[in-house]
Design a protein around this motif. Structure first.
Motif: not given
Length: 308
Positions: A152-153, A188-193, A258-270
């Protein structure tokens, strides 16, 4: 402009090509092992369930800034239709047309390319107009259930919302990790607020879109060092926008996907999750965030749920 040397230097340090074999199509989701899932289940104490998805609606977050990414268009194709004749059971059916990344979503690994390549060195032209992503499509994603950690930044900075253009740094992530009282660990799956979604929730789609806080070019190495399986946040652009390096567009997308092969998500309601974590005094939880398995999809809507 050509990708600068700084980008290529970071790309070399976070690159996961070949780490799970030459045929791998799920990248860092390999880090979500059975042991990781068992540990994630052990975080459930109160059973409190917090939904993290935005409603799918015609006046959603898309403003036309991204061509073709349309908000959901919901159409009824049958209304109380007695399909088997008069006085039989009636059914109602509906259909939706939408961009797969219109609202709360995951970006799949082929969502972006650079230098003509996708994750694990696959050619970008494996994406075709008729078949979509013939490799690395969202349908390949392993079950996305793991321990979630909210960083929770915005709360760390003592604000409801970071200012537009704030680049979230590794120091910000470390401070939020300290607030969370738990170390981010492998799988872990990290959620950044950032609090940016509060613009949209208040009815201002344009202010939500840009300028936007978001992840800095320097954060992929932080996630890579900790073995993070996926990252999502509460912004439209994911990374800081406008970009922190003039003319360098979407470098964090390229490093993650591309480099890491890591999913990223947007528009998450945190927002509700932020309050729930603060109330319970813990920021780790069981997170279920399965994408819809659209074959060949370069992204997918998701309705994530955090269970505390």
């Amino acid at each position: 402009m050509p990708l600068p040397q700084e980008f290529h230097d970071i790309a070399r340090r976070v690159n996961n090509w070949g780490r799970w074999g030459p045929d791998d199509e799920i990248g860092t989701l390999n880090l979500i092992t059975p042991d990781v899932v068992r540990a994630a289940a052990a975080t459930v104490r109160s059973g409190r369930r917090v939904p993290l998805a935005l409603p799918l609606r015609r006046d959603g977050v898309q403003t036309g800034m991204i061509p073709g990414r349309i908000n959901p268009l919901h159409t009824m194709v049958a209304v109380n239709h007695e399909i088997f004749g008069p006085d039989t059971v009636a059914t109602s059916d509906d259909a939706v047309t939408m961009g797969l990344q219109a609202a709360t979503h995951w970006d799949a690994l082929p969502h972006v390319s650079h230098s003509g390549l996708l994750y694990n060195g696959r050619p970008a032209d494996t994406i075709t107009a008729h078949r979509g992503a013939t490799a690395l499509g969202i349908e390949k994603a392993a079950p996305v259930v793991s321990r979630g950690v909210l960083l929770d930044v915005a709360r760390v900075h003592g604000t409801d919302r970071l200012p537009g253009g704030h680049a979230v740094t590794p120091d910000d992530l470390a401070a939020a990790e300290e607030l969370a009282g738990t170390a981010v660990r492998s799988g872990d799956i990290v959620l950044v607020r950032t609090g940016q979604l509060r613009h949209y929730l208040a009815g201002d789609r344009e202010a939500y879109a840009t300028p936007s806080p978001g992840l800095s070019l320097r954060t992929p190495e932080w996630f890579h060092a900790r073995g993070v399986a996926a990252v999502a946040n509460d912004t439209l652009t994911f990374e800081v926008f406008p970009p922190e390096v003039e003319g360098l567009w979407l470098p964090v997308h390229a490093l993650h996907l591309v480099e890491m092969g890591m999913l990223q998500g947007q528009n998450w309601n945190l927002e509700e999750l932020s309050e729930a974590c603060a109330q319970e005094g813990r920021y780790a939880f069981l997170l279920s965030a399965m994408p819809e398995p659209f074959t060949g999809g370069t992204g997918s809507p998701v309705a994530p749920v955090a269970v505390l």
